[in-house]
Design a protein around this motif. Structure first.
Motif, PDB file in Angstrom:
ATOM      1  N   GLU A  29      18.597  47.761  38.735  1.00  0.00           N
ATOM      2  CA  GLU A  29      17.441  47.801  38.679  1.00  0.00           C
ATOM      3  C   GLU A  29      17.034  47.190  37.940  1.00  0.00           C
ATOM      4  N   LYS A  30      17.455  47.878  36.293  1.00  0.00           N
ATOM      5  CA  LYS A  30      16.200  48.017  35.260  1.00  0.00           C
ATOM      6  C   LYS A  30      16.666  46.624  34.414  1.00  0.00           C
ATOM      7  N   SER A  31      17.428  46.034  34.761  1.00  0.00           N
ATOM      8  CA  SER A  31      17.468  45.229  33.887  1.00  0.00           C
ATOM      9  C   SER A  31      18.505  43.877  34.159  1.00  0.00           C
ATOM     10  N   ASN A  32      18.167  43.085  33.161  1.00  0.00           N
ATOM     11  CA  ASN A  32      19.049  41.021  33.894  1.00  0.00           C
ATOM     12  C   ASN A  32      20.256  41.506  33.772  1.00  0.00           C
ATOM     13  N   ILE A  33      21.135  42.369  34.014  1.00  0.00           N
ATOM     14  CA  ILE A  33      22.785  42.068  33.679  1.00  0.00           C
ATOM     15  C   ILE A  33      22.740  40.759  35.086  1.00  0.00           C
ATOM     16  N   VAL A  34      24.275  39.693  34.585  1.00  0.00           N
ATOM     17  CA  VAL A  34      24.363  39.032  35.111  1.00  0.00           C
ATOM     18  C   VAL A  34      25.899  38.697  36.239  1.00  0.00           C
ATOM     19  N   SER A  35      26.375  39.957  36.281  1.00  0.00           N
ATOM     20  CA  SER A  35      27.496  40.450  36.325  1.00  0.00           C
ATOM     21  C   SER A  35      27.676  41.716  35.917  1.00  0.00           C
ATOM     22  N   VAL A  36      29.104  42.574  37.116  1.00  0.00           N
ATOM     23  CA  VAL A  36      29.596  43.179  37.237  1.00  0.00           C
ATOM     24  C   VAL A  36      31.266  43.554  36.735  1.00  0.00           C
ATOM     25  N   MET A  37      32.192  43.760  36.132  1.00  0.00           N
ATOM     26  CA  MET A  37      33.843  43.385  35.990  1.00  0.00           C
ATOM     27  C   MET A  37      33.441  45.195  36.705  1.00  0.00           C
ATOM     28  N   MET A  38      34.717  45.387  37.851  1.00  0.00           N
ATOM     29  CA  MET A  38      35.472  46.186  38.187  1.00  0.00           C
ATOM     30  C   MET A  38      36.199  45.989  39.065  1.00  0.00           C
ATOM     31  N   GLN A  39      37.624  47.374  39.559  1.00  0.00           N
ATOM     32  CA  GLN A  39      38.919  46.851  39.725  1.00  0.00           C
ATOM     33  C   GLN A  39      38.246  46.565  41.186  1.00  0.00           C
ATOM     34  N   TYR A  40      39.164  45.484  42.304  1.00  0.00           N
ATOM     35  CA  TYR A  40      38.482  45.943  43.551  1.00  0.00           C
ATOM     36  C   TYR A  40      40.114  44.901  44.018  1.00  0.00           C
ATOM     37  N   ASN A  41      40.582  45.429  44.585  1.00  0.00           N
ATOM     38  CA  ASN A  41      42.015  44.348  45.301  1.00  0.00           C
ATOM     39  C   ASN A  41      41.808  44.402  46.732  1.00  0.00           C
ATOM     40  N   LEU A  42      43.272  44.711  47.314  1.00  0.00           N
ATOM     41  CA  LEU A  42      42.976  44.951  49.103  1.00  0.00           C
ATOM     42  C   LEU A  42      43.840  46.674  48.967  1.00  0.00           C
ATOM     43  N   LEU A  43      43.552  47.058  48.294  1.00  0.00           N
ATOM     44  CA  LEU A  43      44.238  47.965  48.344  1.00  0.00           C
ATOM     45  C   LEU A  43      43.188  49.472  47.895  1.00  0.00           C
ATOM     46  N   ASP A  44      42.321  48.982  47.322  1.00  0.00           N
ATOM     47  CA  ASP A  44      40.619  49.983  46.219  1.00  0.00           C
ATOM     48  C   ASP A  44      40.396  48.302  46.658  1.00  0.00           C
ATOM     49  N   ARG A  45      38.924  48.969  47.608  1.00  0.00           N
ATOM     50  CA  ARG A  45      37.849  47.943  48.235  1.00  0.00           C
ATOM     51  C   ARG A  45      36.338  48.693  48.564  1.00  0.00           C
TER      52      ARG A  45
END
Length: 300
Positions: free
Chosen positions: A162-178
């Motif tokens: 909401e406040k910034s101009n971030i272009v990406s978010v890195m996060m853990q994401y996989n078949l077991l962790d949705r």
């Protein structure tokens, strides 16, 4: 590999990126060969952090990729400061620290600019407006091209969205962790890309012994592994390729970051890179069948 635009930036990224934390020991011959071979295979996104090996990891990338700097996207992270005795690190998310820390990262990476500078964590109690000011100042000064987050906390992600101009978010994401899917609609609405890490579930769905994973029991992990084995066999592809394809099939995920240590491991990804796969809705449903969907219990 077909390139994809990272969020609202002009950065064109290959969908398979290299996370360099697993390349230990600095600019060894083997590590240098792995990095340069990755470029040859079409990988152009390289992810590191000033935290890794107290800066040695950044230094390794700076030495290995200088000759191809114009062909690669360098992403690093800031926010954690090593204690002087080297025993551990402390969270240091302030404007003054970020402005200072970028200079050391630029020097180690042997570059005049960082393509993507990411806040390495973050809490809702941080001076978020001040942190954003730091990143915006670095963009104006040309020291970074874009900035983003490396965080799994929905409340923190919402604030920066909401406040910034971030272009990406890195996060853990996989078949077991949705769990990240709870925040995906907002990221898609704002055209903010997800950079996925941990995509291979620590090898549990490939060749590692089955054990509990997050809130999932070993029995549930075993069921998921059987799903992967069955569909991979049916499609005639490796389990690695199937897991990577599943992650990248979500429209908001533009990069899946993989950690490798050897040329052999890297070359095993050649088929994934050269011949990307598209999963049908039926394939996705078959793969996800019976796997309990986890949700965040904190930082909502």
């Amino acid at each position: 590999m077909a390139l994809k635009k990272l969020g609202q930036s002009v950065l064109q990224v290959a969908p398979i990126g290299l996370g360099t934390m697993s390349l230990k020991g600095g600019a060894t011959k083997q590590n240098t060969e792995v990095l340069r071979r990755a470029v040859e295979l079409g990988v152009n996104y390289f992810d590191t952090a000033d935290l890794y090996e107290r800066g040695m990891n950044e230094d390794m990338i700076g030495q290995a990729l200088t000759s191809v700097r114009d062909k690669v996207i360098l992403a690093t992270k800031v926010g954690n400061q090593w204690r002087s005795d080297g025993s551990t690190w402390d969270w240091k998310a302030t404007k003054s620290y970020i402005i200072k820390a970028v200079e050391a990262s630029l020097a180690r990476l042997n570059t005049d600019y960082i393509d993507l500078y990411q806040l390495h964590g973050g809490t809702i109690e941080d001076p978020i407006d001040e942190i954003i000011e730091a990143f915006e100042q670095l963009v104006k000064e040309g020291k970074i091209r874009y900035y983003g987050l490396s965080s799994i906390r929905p409340n923190v992600i919402r604030e920066y969205t909401e406040k910034s101009n971030i272009v990406s978010v890195m996060m853990q994401y996989n078949l077991l962790d949705r769990r990240p899917e709870v925040i995906y609609p907002l990221l898609e609405e704002k055209n903010i890309s997800v950079i996925s890490r941990g995509v291979l579930t620590q090898g549990l769905l490939i060749d590692k012994p089955i054990k509990d994973y997050l809130q999932l029991t070993s029995g549930e992990v075993g069921r998921a592994k059987r799903n992967v084995e069955k569909l991979a066999t049916s499609l005639g592809i490796s389990r690695t390729k199937l897991l990577l394809t599943w992650v990248l099939s979500h429209s908001v995920v533009d990069v899946a970051v993989i950690g490798v240590r050897t040329l052999a491991q890297l070359n095993d990804l050649k088929d994934v890179i050269d011949q990307p796969l598209v999963l049908s809705e039926n394939d996705r449903a078959e793969l996800e069948q019976g796997i309990r969907k986890l949700v965040y219990k904190e930082h909502l």
